[in-house]
Design an enzyme around this catalytic site. Structure first.
Site, PDB file in Angstrom:
ATOM      1  N   PHE A 134       0.814  -1.220   0.000  1.00  0.00           N
ATOM      2  CA  PHE A 134       0.000   0.000   0.000  1.00  0.00           C
ATOM      3  C   PHE A 134       0.848   1.270   0.000  1.00  0.00           C
ATOM      4  O   PHE A 134       0.337   2.354  -0.294  1.00  0.00           O
ATOM      5  CB  PHE A 134      -0.960  -0.001   1.197  1.00  0.00           C
ATOM      6  CG  PHE A 134      -0.360   0.536   2.461  1.00  0.00           C
ATOM      7  CD1 PHE A 134       0.446  -0.246   3.264  1.00  0.00           C
ATOM      8  CD2 PHE A 134      -0.588   1.858   2.838  1.00  0.00           C
ATOM      9  CE1 PHE A 134       1.016   0.264   4.420  1.00  0.00           C
ATOM     10  CE2 PHE A 134      -0.032   2.382   4.000  1.00  0.00           C
ATOM     11  CZ  PHE A 134       0.777   1.574   4.786  1.00  0.00           C
ATOM     12  N   LYS A 135       2.131   1.169   0.336  1.00  0.00           N
ATOM     13  CA  LYS A 135       2.944   2.383   0.406  1.00  0.00           C
ATOM     14  C   LYS A 135       3.038   3.082  -0.948  1.00  0.00           C
ATOM     15  O   LYS A 135       3.277   4.285  -1.010  1.00  0.00           O
ATOM     16  CB  LYS A 135       4.324   2.066   0.966  1.00  0.00           C
ATOM     17  CG  LYS A 135       4.230   1.687   2.435  1.00  0.00           C
ATOM     18  CD  LYS A 135       5.577   1.580   3.117  1.00  0.00           C
ATOM     19  CE  LYS A 135       5.404   1.373   4.610  1.00  0.00           C
ATOM     20  NZ  LYS A 135       4.831   0.051   4.957  1.00  0.00           N
ATOM     21  N   ASP A 136       2.812   2.331  -2.034  1.00  0.00           N
ATOM     22  CA  ASP A 136       2.781   2.965  -3.354  1.00  0.00           C
ATOM     23  C   ASP A 136       1.699   4.044  -3.451  1.00  0.00           C
ATOM     24  O   ASP A 136       1.849   5.011  -4.200  1.00  0.00           O
ATOM     25  CB  ASP A 136       2.495   1.916  -4.439  1.00  0.00           C
ATOM     26  CG  ASP A 136       3.652   0.945  -4.647  1.00  0.00           C
ATOM     27  OD1 ASP A 136       4.814   1.348  -4.470  1.00  0.00           O
ATOM     28  OD2 ASP A 136       3.374  -0.219  -5.005  1.00  0.00           O
TER      29      ASP A 136
END
Ligand SMILES: *Cc1c(COP(=O)(O)O)cnc(C)c1O
Length: 471
Positions: free
Chosen positions: A112-114
């Site tokens: 999810f860090k993208d």
């Protein structure tokens, strides 16, 4: 919109001033002076918007020093089906009655860090060009953060990335993801040591103020307000997908480490999104679960920080937690400083159990928490495969377990999927006896040529490398 420091520094700053900064000068974290309030008419309008336009609407409320047309173009360029795999960007699917998974992990590095880092890359490039400046990002990673940062910054003008990682300690898949990047502005530095050595090097370099200034050293860690702000958007997008109208409450469960992701949920709730409960899911590193159960926040030492099968949640303290506590104590910087400077500095803990503010964490702010173990993760992965023919990664499994303990009848529960199972194949094999399928674009990446230098665990060696590679 102006930003303040949680520790009471008198200066107020605009968005683009804090974009390239880490901590405030007094060691506090930046927060907006107030949370913009969303009325039902606005929610109704937003419900129909594609993701990139929703992102623009929300970001506009917090960013008034980038012309709207430019900000709109940045959002449109960031949140595309090409980068995130679907038109919905964060598609929601129902797992069982009332329990949903929101897919946040279909970006370039499958975590999810993208969602935030891709936006940060485009904001950095824009702002650096506007200033005619350059930035050298120095980071330490044990996996997800480093690869998300590199994929966001690759090929960006004005930015170089120097990412340290512990030599030989990341999974082969994670190593291949990072080290196969051939972009000239991306530098992988494998340190002979452990993750803590990498973090110590970053700290030592950042504390050398002359070096830091001369080489324009910056970071992209999770305390960056722009990252948190980008994450607010998918709470709205998840809410709209889980409901048919804007009078229905929805709960979210968030696999948590540094409290960045769930803090974005808190911000969405403070803006007026009808969020019923925010469930903070932890693994054996349960410093946050302990706080929400007891009112005691007790940071852990290195020996009490466990290496688990959900490694991106293996934290000894939660670096964004100060933001929430600031709201919890009524935004009183003196009380905040007593907790985070005096009590934490002196005792490594603070205790709010007898403070009326603590009751508000569950009450006014809607927080609950849960904890799981390695055995729980394996059981949840097996159960989710068997009953729903769905594979989840170990972090999302931590979320699902905590979510089921906090269901409210009639209120949809959205569990945030924070990584795809292929990133943590060893645990999937342990649970199910087989490797998860891998997306086409990652087939055979372990065999690609690797671009990485090996350096000793020595800040001077890393400084020399940086100096040599900045012209
Ligand atoms: C970073 C990460 C987390 C923890 O998120 P925080 O914002 O630090 O709470 C959870 N799961 C995965 C897969 C991650 O990469």
């Amino acid at each position: 919109m102006n930003y303040l420091s949680t520790r009471g520094h008198p200066d107020r700053k605009r968005f683009c001033e804090i974009l390239l900064e880490g901590l405030a000068p007094d060691g506090g974290l930046y927060l907006p002076e107030q949370y913009p309030q969303i009325d039902t008419a606005t929610l109704a309008k937003w419900r129909k918007l594609p993701y990139a336009e929703l992102a623009f609407e929300i970001l506009s409320l917090y960013i008034d020093d980038i012309p709207p047309a430019d900000l709109k173009a940045i959002c449109a360029k960031t949140y595309t089906a090409e980068v995130f795999g679907t038109d919905e960007i964060v598609p929601l699917r129902e797992l069982e009655d009332g329990v949903y998974l929101e897919a946040l992990s279909n970006g370039p590095t499958l975590a999810f860090k993208d969602m935030a880092m891709q936006l940060l890359g485009n904001l950095f490039e824009y702002e650096l060009a506007r200033r005619g400046a350059e930035l050298n990002i120095l980071g330490a990673t044990s996996g997800d953060t480093g690869s998300a940062a590199e994929y966001a910054m690759r090929g960006k003008k004005g930015v170089r990335v120097f990412m340290t990682s512990p030599d030989g300690r990341m999974s082969p898949f994670q190593q291949a993801q990072m080290f196969s990047l051939q972009d000239a502005n991306i530098h992988n530095i494998a340190i002979t040591g452990v993750f803590d050595d990498c973090q110590d090097i970053v700290k030592a370099v950042s504390n050398d103020l002359a070096f830091k200034r001369k080489y324009r050293i910056g970071t992209v860690n999770s305390i960056n307000w722009a990252r948190l702000l980008a994450q607010v958007v998918y709470y709205f997008a998840g809410y709209f997908q889980a409901t048919a109208s804007n009078d229905k409450p929805v709960s979210f469960t968030v696999p948590s480490g540094n409290f960045g992701n769930v803090c974005a949920g808190h911000v969405a709730r403070m803006m007026g999104l009808p969020v019923h409960t925010l469930v903070v899911a932890t693994n054996e590193n349960d410093v946050l679960d302990e706080f929400f159960r007891t009112g005691v926040y007790r940071v852990r030492g290195a020996v009490d920080t466990h290496e688990t099968s959900s490694p991106s949640m293996d934290i000894s303290k939660a670096s964004n937690f100060e933001r929430f506590v600031f709201d919890l104590v009524g935004r009183d910087p003196a009380r905040l400083r007593k907790l985070f400077v005096d009590d934490l500095g002196l005792n490594g803990s603070f205790d709010l159990s007898a403070d009326p503010a603590f009751a508000q964490a569950a009450g006014r702010f809607g927080f609950r928490s849960g904890r799981s173990t390695h055995a729980d993760r394996l059981a949840t992965i097996r159960d989710t495969d068997k009953r729903f023919a769905t594979l989840v990664d170990p972090h999302t499994a931590d979320g699902l377990k905590a979510a089921r303990e906090q269901l409210t009848p009639g209120v949809p529960m959205v569990v945030l999927e924070t990584a795809l199972p292929i990133k943590f194949a060893a645990t999937l094999v342990e649970a199910l006896g087989e490797e998860p399928a891998r997306p086409k674009k990652f087939e055979g990446i372990e065999a690609l040529p690797k671009r990485v230098v090996k350096l000793p665990a020595d800040a001077e060696a890393v400084k020399a490398y940086i100096a040599e590679h900045c012209d």
